[in-house]
Design a protein around this motif. Sequence first.
Motif, PDB file in Angstrom:
ATOM      1  N   GLN A 213      24.181  36.611  83.459  1.00 19.07           N
ATOM      2  CA  GLN A 213      23.717  37.976  83.729  1.00 19.07           C
ATOM      3  C   GLN A 213      24.513  38.548  84.894  1.00 19.07           C
ATOM      4  OE1 GLN A 213      19.975  35.537  85.069  1.00 19.07           O
ATOM      5  NE2 GLN A 213      19.447  37.693  85.131  1.00 19.07           N
ATOM      6  N   ILE A 214      24.730  39.846  84.846  1.00 18.15           N
ATOM      7  CA  ILE A 214      25.491  40.534  85.890  1.00 18.15           C
ATOM      8  C   ILE A 214      24.522  41.323  86.755  1.00 18.15           C
ATOM      9  CG2 ILE A 214      27.257  42.272  86.360  1.00 18.15           C
ATOM     10  CD1 ILE A 214      28.621  41.453  83.756  1.00 18.15           C
ATOM     11  N   ALA A 215      24.673  41.187  88.066  1.00 15.57           N
ATOM     12  CA  ALA A 215      23.790  41.876  89.006  1.00 15.57           C
ATOM     13  C   ALA A 215      24.609  42.407  90.177  1.00 15.57           C
ATOM     14  CB  ALA A 215      22.693  40.931  89.499  1.00 15.57           C
ATOM     15  N   SER A 216      23.965  43.146  91.034  1.00 13.30           N
ATOM     16  CA  SER A 216      24.637  43.791  92.160  1.00 13.30           C
ATOM     17  C   SER A 216      25.142  42.778  93.169  1.00 13.30           C
ATOM     18  CB  SER A 216      23.670  44.749  92.863  1.00 13.30           C
ATOM     19  OG  SER A 216      23.220  45.758  91.999  1.00 13.30           O
ATOM     20  N   GLY A 217      26.156  43.174  93.908  1.00  8.00           N
ATOM     21  CA  GLY A 217      26.598  42.416  95.072  1.00  8.00           C
ATOM     22  C   GLY A 217      26.113  43.073  96.354  1.00  8.00           C
ATOM     23  N   VAL A 218      25.978  44.402  96.279  1.00  8.36           N
ATOM     24  CA  VAL A 218      25.499  45.218  97.397  1.00  8.36           C
ATOM     25  C   VAL A 218      24.494  46.207  96.835  1.00  8.36           C
ATOM     26  CG1 VAL A 218      26.166  46.962  99.117  1.00  8.36           C
ATOM     27  CG2 VAL A 218      27.645  44.985  98.713  1.00  8.36           C
ATOM     28  N   GLU A 219      23.417  46.443  97.572  1.00  4.78           N
ATOM     29  CA  GLU A 219      22.407  47.406  97.142  1.00  4.78           C
ATOM     30  C   GLU A 219      22.102  48.388  98.267  1.00  4.78           C
ATOM     31  OE1 GLU A 219      20.587  48.516  94.720  1.00  4.78           O
ATOM     32  OE2 GLU A 219      21.224  47.189  93.090  1.00  4.78           O
ATOM     33  N   VAL A 220      21.402  49.470  97.919  1.00  5.20           N
ATOM     34  CA  VAL A 220      20.922  50.446  98.896  1.00  5.20           C
ATOM     35  C   VAL A 220      19.407  50.402  98.892  1.00  5.20           C
ATOM     36  CG1 VAL A 220      20.821  52.902  99.524  1.00  5.20           C
ATOM     37  CG2 VAL A 220      22.945  51.932  98.585  1.00  5.20           C
ATOM     38  N   HIS A 221      18.819  50.205 100.068  1.00  7.92           N
ATOM     39  CA  HIS A 221      17.364  50.121 100.145  1.00  7.92           C
ATOM     40  C   HIS A 221      16.751  51.467  99.764  1.00  7.92           C
ATOM     41  CE1 HIS A 221      13.322  49.679 101.840  1.00  7.92           C
ATOM     42  NE2 HIS A 221      13.521  48.374 101.741  1.00  7.92           N
ATOM     43  N   PRO A 222      15.755  51.468  98.872  1.00 12.63           N
ATOM     44  CA  PRO A 222      15.226  52.737  98.361  1.00 12.63           C
ATOM     45  C   PRO A 222      14.519  53.599  99.412  1.00 12.63           C
ATOM     46  CG  PRO A 222      13.859  50.900  97.644  1.00 12.63           C
ATOM     47  CD  PRO A 222      15.087  50.305  98.264  1.00 12.63           C
ATOM     48  N   VAL A 223      14.049  53.007 100.488  1.00 22.40           N
ATOM     49  CA  VAL A 223      13.337  53.782 101.518  1.00 22.40           C
ATOM     50  C   VAL A 223      14.246  54.094 102.699  1.00 22.40           C
ATOM     51  CG1 VAL A 223      11.370  53.819 103.099  1.00 22.40           C
ATOM     52  CG2 VAL A 223      11.135  52.751 100.846  1.00 22.40           C
ATOM     53  N   THR A 224      14.885  53.086 103.265  1.00 23.14           N
ATOM     54  CA  THR A 224      15.701  53.316 104.464  1.00 23.14           C
ATOM     55  C   THR A 224      17.075  53.894 104.134  1.00 23.14           C
ATOM     56  OG1 THR A 224      16.756  51.131 104.486  1.00 23.14           O
ATOM     57  CG2 THR A 224      14.557  51.328 105.514  1.00 23.14           C
ATOM     58  N   LYS A 225      17.497  53.753 102.863  1.00 19.89           N
ATOM     59  CA  LYS A 225      18.808  54.222 102.391  1.00 19.89           C
ATOM     60  C   LYS A 225      19.972  53.477 103.053  1.00 19.89           C
ATOM     61  CE  LYS A 225      16.554  57.150  99.910  1.00 19.89           C
ATOM     62  NZ  LYS A 225      16.303  56.833  98.494  1.00 19.89           N
ATOM     63  N   GLU A 226      19.703  52.313 103.608  1.00 24.11           N
ATOM     64  CA  GLU A 226      20.745  51.500 104.222  1.00 24.11           C
ATOM     65  C   GLU A 226      21.366  50.566 103.183  1.00 24.11           C
ATOM     66  OE1 GLU A 226      19.110  50.389 108.549  1.00 24.11           O
ATOM     67  OE2 GLU A 226      17.624  50.244 106.941  1.00 24.11           O
ATOM     68  N   LYS A 227      22.671  50.323 103.324  1.00 23.60           N
ATOM     69  CA  LYS A 227      23.331  49.332 102.480  1.00 23.60           C
ATOM     70  C   LYS A 227      22.964  47.936 102.955  1.00 23.60           C
ATOM     71  CE  LYS A 227      27.436  51.560 100.531  1.00 23.60           C
ATOM     72  NZ  LYS A 227      28.911  51.477 100.393  1.00 23.60           N
ATOM     73  N   VAL A 228      22.713  47.048 102.001  1.00 21.83           N
ATOM     74  CA  VAL A 228      22.375  45.663 102.337  1.00 21.83           C
ATOM     75  C   VAL A 228      23.201  44.708 101.476  1.00 21.83           C
ATOM     76  CG1 VAL A 228      20.028  46.147 103.119  1.00 21.83           C
ATOM     77  CG2 VAL A 228      20.431  45.692 100.700  1.00 21.83           C
ATOM     78  N   TRP A 229      23.534  43.564 102.047  1.00 24.15           N
ATOM     79  CA  TRP A 229      24.140  42.477 101.285  1.00 24.15           C
ATOM     80  C   TRP A 229      23.049  41.914 100.390  1.00 24.15           C
ATOM     81  CZ3 TRP A 229      28.933  41.161 100.402  1.00 24.15           C
ATOM     82  CH2 TRP A 229      29.242  39.898  99.910  1.00 24.15           C
TER      83      TRP A 229
END
Length: 324
Positions: A213-229
Amino acid sequence: MSIITKVYDEQAGSPFLVEGESTHNSAGFDILAEWKAGNSELLKEKLLVHGAILFRNFGINTVSNFDQFLQLFKESTLLDYVGGNSPRTKLSKGIYTSTEYPADQFISLHNELSYAEQWPTHLFFCCVIPPNEHGNTLIADGRKVIDSLPPEIVEKFETRKVKYIRNLHGGRGLGPSWQDTFETQDRDEVNEICRKSNIELLWKSDGTLRTSQIASGVEVHPVTKEKVWFNQADQFHPSNHSPQFYEALKHMHKGQLENFPTHACFGDDSPIDEDELATVREVFKTHTVYFPWQKGDVLVIDNMLMTHGRAAYSGPRKILVAMS
């Protein structure tokens, strides 16, 4: 009993601590429930800032007490662990043992089910029996991790994403079986779970199930809008094992990494450089926060902001976990 609040580790900035001043008060949970009623917004704010909240000295040290806590603090339905990659025992609806790897093994930091199409928003850990020595549940802020990584590594993971490959045996072999992973003996049920979750699968003649399965390497938090590993590439990649065991696996599988119990590459099937994975692991070490478990502790984690793992330990240890 009064309640005090502070940051457990001022230097690290996490976790936020909510602590009852008395350790011998049978009404501790009732006092916490009353306090929580007037401080819900404070807890939401602190969880987003610190990524984790540690509740201490409220007598939450059984499955039933933990369930009471969950009913009060969870914001959505508890999730099952169907399809998860760690060996666990289901104790009641939504409550499991933490990962049942041998005590001498370190579990690297990760976001729970970040390899899946859907993942829990919050994790809850409850300490029923603290270990004699070490055995910390380790945490590290994914915002600090991504800010500390070389930009070229972040860019690769963000644009190419991560492909996770698992080879699940049918009852005998290394790693978990497909029966334990999907909590069923029925292949048709496994097929349906994978179809709904966009997991590619291949049943092999030796009874092994290969999934990818393919998934994200980096995401954006839905509330804080910060990028996270936000991935488990370094944990799934076989280079995460000790050098001796890694070499043994290579010999066993004739160097074909896709046949290892777990493997990770980029979403376009290109390999992930092992030196870059080593860099990721070193950055995690830099930002890891340690705190010793006490009986009755409950740790609440924002699963996107905060990664978690486990230190090796000695003696008995029983940590419960739930996800929502």
